[in-house]
Design a protein around this motif. Sequence first.
Motif, PDB file in Angstrom:
ATOM      1  N   GLN A  60       0.938  -1.274  -0.175  1.00 27.50           N
ATOM      2  CA  GLN A  60      -0.108   0.026  -0.209  1.00 27.50           C
ATOM      3  C   GLN A  60       0.888   1.397  -0.037  1.00 27.50           C
ATOM      4  OE1 GLN A  60      -3.219   0.333  -0.341  1.00 27.50           O
ATOM      5  NE2 GLN A  60      -3.519  -1.970  -0.527  1.00 27.50           N
ATOM      6  N   ALA A  61       1.937   1.378   0.839  1.00 27.33           N
ATOM      7  CA  ALA A  61       2.916   2.199   0.886  1.00 27.33           C
ATOM      8  C   ALA A  61       3.559   2.479  -0.412  1.00 27.33           C
ATOM      9  CB  ALA A  61       3.805   2.249   2.105  1.00 27.33           C
ATOM     10  N   LEU A 106       4.181   5.209  -5.509  1.00 29.75           N
ATOM     11  CA  LEU A 106       4.123   5.374  -6.953  1.00 29.75           C
ATOM     12  C   LEU A 106       3.081   6.155  -7.545  1.00 29.75           C
ATOM     13  CD1 LEU A 106       4.800   1.373  -7.646  1.00 29.75           C
ATOM     14  CD2 LEU A 106       6.055   3.239  -8.309  1.00 29.75           C
ATOM     15  N   ARG A 107       1.989   6.244  -7.062  1.00 22.57           N
ATOM     16  CA  ARG A 107       0.914   7.012  -7.505  1.00 22.57           C
ATOM     17  C   ARG A 107       1.366   8.360  -7.417  1.00 22.57           C
ATOM     18  NH1 ARG A 107      -4.532   4.686  -4.732  1.00 22.57           N
ATOM     19  NH2 ARG A 107      -4.665   2.785  -6.280  1.00 22.57           N
ATOM     20  N   LEU A 159       5.088  12.381 -12.499  1.00 20.17           N
ATOM     21  CA  LEU A 159       5.426  12.186 -13.879  1.00 20.17           C
ATOM     22  C   LEU A 159       4.698  12.567 -15.070  1.00 20.17           C
ATOM     23  CD1 LEU A 159       7.829   9.044 -13.278  1.00 20.17           C
ATOM     24  CD2 LEU A 159       8.641  11.303 -13.703  1.00 20.17           C
ATOM     25  N   ALA A 160       3.540  12.089 -14.821  1.00 16.54           N
ATOM     26  CA  ALA A 160       2.328  12.218 -15.931  1.00 16.54           C
ATOM     27  C   ALA A 160       1.808  13.753 -15.786  1.00 16.54           C
ATOM     28  CB  ALA A 160       0.876  11.419 -15.110  1.00 16.54           C
TER      29      ALA A 160
END
Length: 184
Positions: free
Chosen positions: A129-130, A135-136, A142-143
């Motif tokens: 989860q961490a 990553l999100r 980045l997105a």
Amino acid sequence: MTPMLIAAEETPNPLIPAVYDIFWSAVVFIVIFLVFWKMVLPAFKKTLDERAERIQGGIEKAEKVQAEADAALQEYQKQLADGRAEAARMRAEAQEEGAQIIAEMKQRAADEAERITAQAKVQIEAERQAAMVSLRGEVGSLATDLAGRIVGETLTDDARAANVVDRFISDLEKQTPAAAAKEN
């Protein structure tokens, strides 16, 4: 009468004792016999009876001691058999207790392994989860940077970034039906 016969009658036979010797010998023999019968024989008989009683008492005592020894031997053998039975029972109980302790230890080990496995799964899920959150955030950053380069605007403001993303998505939607028509 002949002179030899007379001489033979007058000399006594040395093998036959005189009558008075036979009489006094018989009297002395009877006196000695009576003394022996009344005094020596009862004392001798009394001594033999006492000795026979002592021997009989010794035999009875020996038989009694032998009986006691046999009883003690039987008691010892019984106690020995009881001791062996008790030892066998204790050995069986110890084996049962050992098996029970082994089973309990195996169960404890299995429970501990399950607890450790469950804890590891919880820890792995928390780390996943961490990682997902991290990553999100990174992928979103980045997105946003990539979208800003593609669109040509900086998307540092959240409201502005949301407007750009919405506009980008609507442009994509418009292009998607046109691109699908060209392919057909």
